[in-house]
Structure formats: structure tokens, C-alpha cells
Design a protein around this motif. Structure first.
Motif, mmCIF file in Angstrom:
data_model
loop_
_atom_site.group_PDB
_atom_site.id
_atom_site.type_symbol
_atom_site.label_atom_id
_atom_site.label_comp_id
_atom_site.label_asym_id
_atom_site.label_seq_id
_atom_site.Cartn_x
_atom_site.Cartn_y
_atom_site.Cartn_z
ATOM 1 N N GLY A 1 -12.685 -5.499 -3.858
ATOM 2 C CA GLY A 1 -11.817 -4.365 -3.556
ATOM 3 C C GLY A 1 -12.624 -3.126 -3.246
ATOM 4 O O GLY A 1 -13.841 -3.143 -3.154
ATOM 5 N N ARG A 2 -11.906 -2.011 -3.151
ATOM 6 C CA ARG A 2 -12.567 -0.745 -2.882
ATOM 7 C C ARG A 2 -13.313 -0.292 -4.124
ATOM 8 O O ARG A 2 -13.026 -0.710 -5.234
ATOM 9 N N ASP B 1 -2.131 -0.835 -4.086
ATOM 10 C CA ASP B 1 -3.087 0.234 -3.859
ATOM 11 C C ASP B 1 -2.303 1.474 -3.447
ATOM 12 O O ASP B 1 -1.091 1.412 -3.209
ATOM 13 N N ALA C 1 -9.162 -4.185 3.066
ATOM 14 C CA ALA C 1 -9.586 -4.577 1.716
ATOM 15 C C ALA C 1 -8.496 -5.378 1.015
ATOM 16 O O ALA C 1 -8.763 -6.387 0.366
ATOM 17 N N ILE C 2 -7.252 -4.942 1.147
ATOM 18 C CA ILE C 2 -6.134 -5.653 0.525
ATOM 19 C C ILE C 2 -6.009 -7.061 1.101
ATOM 20 O O ILE C 2 -5.871 -8.046 0.362
ATOM 21 N N LEU D 1 0.864 -1.170 0.000
ATOM 22 C CA LEU D 1 0.000 0.000 0.000
ATOM 23 C C LEU D 1 0.904 1.224 0.000
ATOM 24 O O LEU D 1 1.664 1.435 0.942
ATOM 25 N N GLU E 1 -12.781 5.327 -7.479
ATOM 26 C CA GLU E 1 -12.828 6.716 -7.052
ATOM 27 C C GLU E 1 -12.649 7.604 -8.271
ATOM 28 O O GLU E 1 -12.737 7.166 -9.405
ATOM 29 N N TYR F 1 -2.797 -8.122 -6.054
ATOM 30 C CA TYR F 1 -4.019 -7.546 -6.588
ATOM 31 C C TYR F 1 -4.174 -7.862 -8.066
ATOM 32 O O TYR F 1 -5.267 -8.202 -8.541
ATOM 33 N N LEU G 1 -2.727 5.508 -1.263
ATOM 34 C CA LEU G 1 -3.518 6.359 -0.385
ATOM 35 C C LEU G 1 -2.838 7.719 -0.322
ATOM 36 O O LEU G 1 -1.686 7.813 0.111
ATOM 37 N N ARG H 1 -8.523 0.463 3.755
ATOM 38 C CA ARG H 1 -7.689 0.023 2.628
ATOM 39 C C ARG H 1 -6.900 -1.235 2.995
ATOM 40 O O ARG H 1 -6.789 -2.172 2.204
ATOM 41 N N GLU I 1 -9.753 5.512 6.877
ATOM 42 C CA GLU I 1 -9.603 5.106 5.482
ATOM 43 C C GLU I 1 -8.403 4.181 5.313
ATOM 44 O O GLU I 1 -8.450 3.210 4.558
#
Length: 240
Positions: free
Chosen positions: A194-195, A106, A123-124, A85, A198, A167, A108, A120, A116
Motif C-alpha cells: 500500500g501507500r 482509503d 495502489a488499491i 476511495l 502519512e 484492504y 484522499l 492511490r 496523487e
């Protein structure tokens, strides 16, 4: 049972905040203040085991976070598959694109809300666990020279290993399990749990580009993962 996470971040206050916040949810954060220390900890293992996730800042005092990401992905063995991440500067989408292209799972942007970050991270790890559980149903998917082993979480083309992030592996499996079906980006993201997409929705396209580079003979003329303009992607049934 705690989940080990390696955080490579030079901001001591931020690392302390993350350690305290994630610690309340069962995560054990090991902090490395620079890239060199982070890579050494990763090679040694945290308590004789690999971390289940690396949180990596782009701006480090001794080396670029992108270089750290490249070195992790270039390592042989299970270290190369540890999810990453990446923490990026807010408002700099190019850093995010490059990070995803070289193997981050991912991103951020800073500054971020601790909630958040936790979402994340979860989710990963959820995607990772979902991929492992799915492997018990059937192990190997074969499409001509392409072989996807869901049990070992490995991909090979004509016997040669194809390097994908955790991923990207899950994205490939989601498409391959639905070969012949056109999937929208939303359906693909939902399939890997996953998320949600966005504003920066190029992320999935970047990942698809990386997958193609790993499994296609000619990236400019793909035969396995095809783009359906205005809709999404389809994994071709007939290959080779």
C-alpha cells in the motif's frame, strides 16, 4: 483493456477532470452526480459488470457520502467488497476516521493533485490483484474457528461470515501469514503493498479496530490480533 471506475461526485468540473486524466491511463470513469444514482449504477453494474473501484465524495447533494458507503458495505454479494476511495474535506481528520471505520479502503483530501489520485487508485487495485494472485499458492488459513480463504477472499468465524473491506482483508492476511511475528506499521503497509504512512497514521489503527470487531469475540480483550505497545501488531498463533 480499460478498468471501470464509478465516481460518485456532484462537482461536474472535477468529475470531468478525473475522467480525462485517468482515461489517459486506461481507466473508464462512469460518473454519478449524486448518491442515489451512484447506488443504482452499482446495483445495475457498469456494462453488465461491477466497477473495480468506487471513488466516493463525502459531500453529496442528496445524501451523506458516509451513508452511501454504509449501504455499499451492507449489500449482499460482491458489491459489498468493491474497494472504495473516499474524497474528504481537507483538514477534517474525523471524517477520515469515520470513513475508514465504516468500510472505506482509503481516503484522499480535497483539493488533490490528479497524480496523487492516480497513485492511490493504482495502489488499491494493486493490493486487490496481489491478494488474488497470492490465493493460488495456498487457499485457506485456519486458526481455530477463524478461517481465511485467500482464493474466495472471504473470512469466517465459527462458520459465520466476517465482513471486511478489500484492504482490511489484505491486512488480516498479511498478519496471519506471519503469525507469531511482531510487525511494525511500516512492515504491515509494505506487506500489503500500500501507500506509505502519512501524517494521518491513525488509519492503520482504525482498520485494525474494524478487523478486530469482525473476528474477535471480545474486542476489548482481543486474542487474535494483539497490540505490541510502541512497536505494532502481532497475530497470535494459539487461539480458541
Amino acid at each position: 483493456m480499460t478498468t471501470a471506475v464509478l465516481m460518485i461526485e456532484d462537482d461536474e468540473r472535477l468529475a470531468s477532470m478525473v475522467r480525462e486524466y485517468l482515461g489517459q491511463s486506461g481507466f473508464a470513469i462512469v460518473h454519478a452526480p449524486d448518491g442515489k444514482t451512484g447506488l443504482e449504477l452499482l446495483q445495475r453494474g457498469l456494462g453488465q459488470q461491477l466497477p473495480e473501484l468506487v471513488i466516493l465524495d463525502l459531500m453529496l447533494p442528496d445524501m451523506d457520502g458516509l451513508d452511501v458507503c454504509r449501504q455499499i458495505r451492507a449489500t449482499q454479494g460482491p458489491i459489498a467488497r468493491v474497494p472504495i476511495l473516499m474524497l474528504t474535506a481537507k483538514g477534517d481528520p474525523m471524517d477520515r476516521v469515520i470513513g475508514l471505520e465504516i468500510g472505506a479502503d482509503d481516503y484522499l483530501p480535497k483539493p488533490f493533485e490528479p497524480r496523487e489520485l492516480l497513485a492511490r487508485v493504482r495502489a488499491i487495485l494493486r493490493r486487490q490483484q496481489a491478494g488474488t494472485l497470492a490465493a493460488s499458492d495456498s487457499d485457506v488459513l485456519r486458526f481455530g474457528s477463524l478461517e481465511i480463504d485467500r482464493s474466495a477472499r472471504t473470512v469466517s468465524v465459527a462458520g459465520r461470515p466476517a465482513e471486511l473491506t478489500s484492504y482490511q482483508f489484505d491486512l488480516l492476511v498479511a498478519l496471519a501469514e506471519r503469525a507469531g511475528r511482531v510487525l511494525t506499521r511500516d512492515q504491515i503497509m509494505e506487506a500489503v503493498r500500500g501507500r506509505e504512512l502519512e501524517a494521518f497514521d491513525r488509519s492503520i489503527d482504525v482498520h485494525m479496530g474494524r478487523i478486530r470487531a469482525a473476528i474477535e469475540a471480545d474486542v476489548k480483550n482481543p486474542r487474535r490480533i494483539l497490540t505490541v505497545r510502541g512497536v505494532g501488531y502481532v497475530f497470535a498463533k494459539q487461539q480458541d
